[in-house]
Design an enzyme around this catalytic site. Sequence first.
Site, mmCIF file in Angstrom:
data_model
loop_
_atom_site.group_PDB
_atom_site.id
_atom_site.type_symbol
_atom_site.label_atom_id
_atom_site.label_comp_id
_atom_site.label_asym_id
_atom_site.label_seq_id
_atom_site.Cartn_x
_atom_site.Cartn_y
_atom_site.Cartn_z
ATOM 1 N N ASP A 22 0.885 -1.157 0.000
ATOM 2 C CA ASP A 22 0.000 0.000 0.000
ATOM 3 C C ASP A 22 0.929 1.213 0.000
ATOM 4 O O ASP A 22 1.431 1.615 1.051
ATOM 5 C CB ASP A 22 -0.904 -0.006 1.231
ATOM 6 C CG ASP A 22 -1.876 1.164 1.236
ATOM 7 O OD1 ASP A 22 -2.349 1.554 0.155
ATOM 8 O OD2 ASP A 22 -2.152 1.685 2.333
ATOM 9 N N GLU A 38 -1.036 -1.268 -4.896
ATOM 10 C CA GLU A 38 -2.265 -0.510 -5.132
ATOM 11 C C GLU A 38 -2.048 0.450 -6.295
ATOM 12 O O GLU A 38 -1.070 1.199 -6.327
ATOM 13 C CB GLU A 38 -2.660 0.289 -3.887
ATOM 14 C CG GLU A 38 -3.973 1.040 -4.081
ATOM 15 C CD GLU A 38 -4.431 1.727 -2.817
ATOM 16 O OE1 GLU A 38 -5.071 1.057 -1.992
ATOM 17 O OE2 GLU A 38 -4.117 2.919 -2.661
ATOM 18 N N ASP A 61 -2.792 1.226 6.841
ATOM 19 C CA ASP A 61 -1.935 0.954 5.682
ATOM 20 C C ASP A 61 -1.453 -0.496 5.688
ATOM 21 O O ASP A 61 -1.319 -1.125 4.642
ATOM 22 C CB ASP A 61 -0.718 1.886 5.684
ATOM 23 C CG ASP A 61 -1.102 3.336 5.849
ATOM 24 O OD1 ASP A 61 -1.382 3.986 4.834
ATOM 25 O OD2 ASP A 61 -1.142 3.795 7.002
#
Length: 179
Positions: free
Chosen positions: A7, A68, A141
């Site tokens: 992330d 991501e 996160d």
Amino acid sequence: MRVLGVDPGLTRCGIGVVEGIAGRPLTMLGVGVVRTPADADLSHRLLAVERGIEEWLDEHRPEFVAVERVFSQHNVRTVMGTAQASAVAMLCAARRGIPVALHTPSEVKAAVTGSGRAEKAQVGAMVTRLLRLAEPPKPADAADALALAICHIWRAPAQNRLQQAVARHTAHATKGPTA
């Protein structure tokens, strides 16, 4: 299949490693966050993110890296930092010959919770449940990185079949009719 989920972020880059196959219980092998000080020079922050990701790659030896996909937000500065951290993760994987998959936030949310509009708390709760953890990984996160890895494990078989079908169709179409 062992997947390192990333992330991306400059202040907090979530990292999570999940192992398993679709349809079977999954196992978390590690979760954490690579942190950089907001007041540090950008180049030093990117270097710190790279070092952190390299350590995770060394320790866990993933077969895939799921990152991501950066999407447009109103805050250009945030998007730039996220995109830069994302590029570092992809570079680290590519340097080692590890395939990289990009997943959108809504794709990840839909895979893990069933809704592409799920809140962060829902994602954390489902990650906790799916990986049979005692509590949700913190910060968010870290939970998001695990969700990325889970999403990839669940979606990769279908994506691979689709890519193979497209390749067969393309090969057949370029050969033309046989006499």
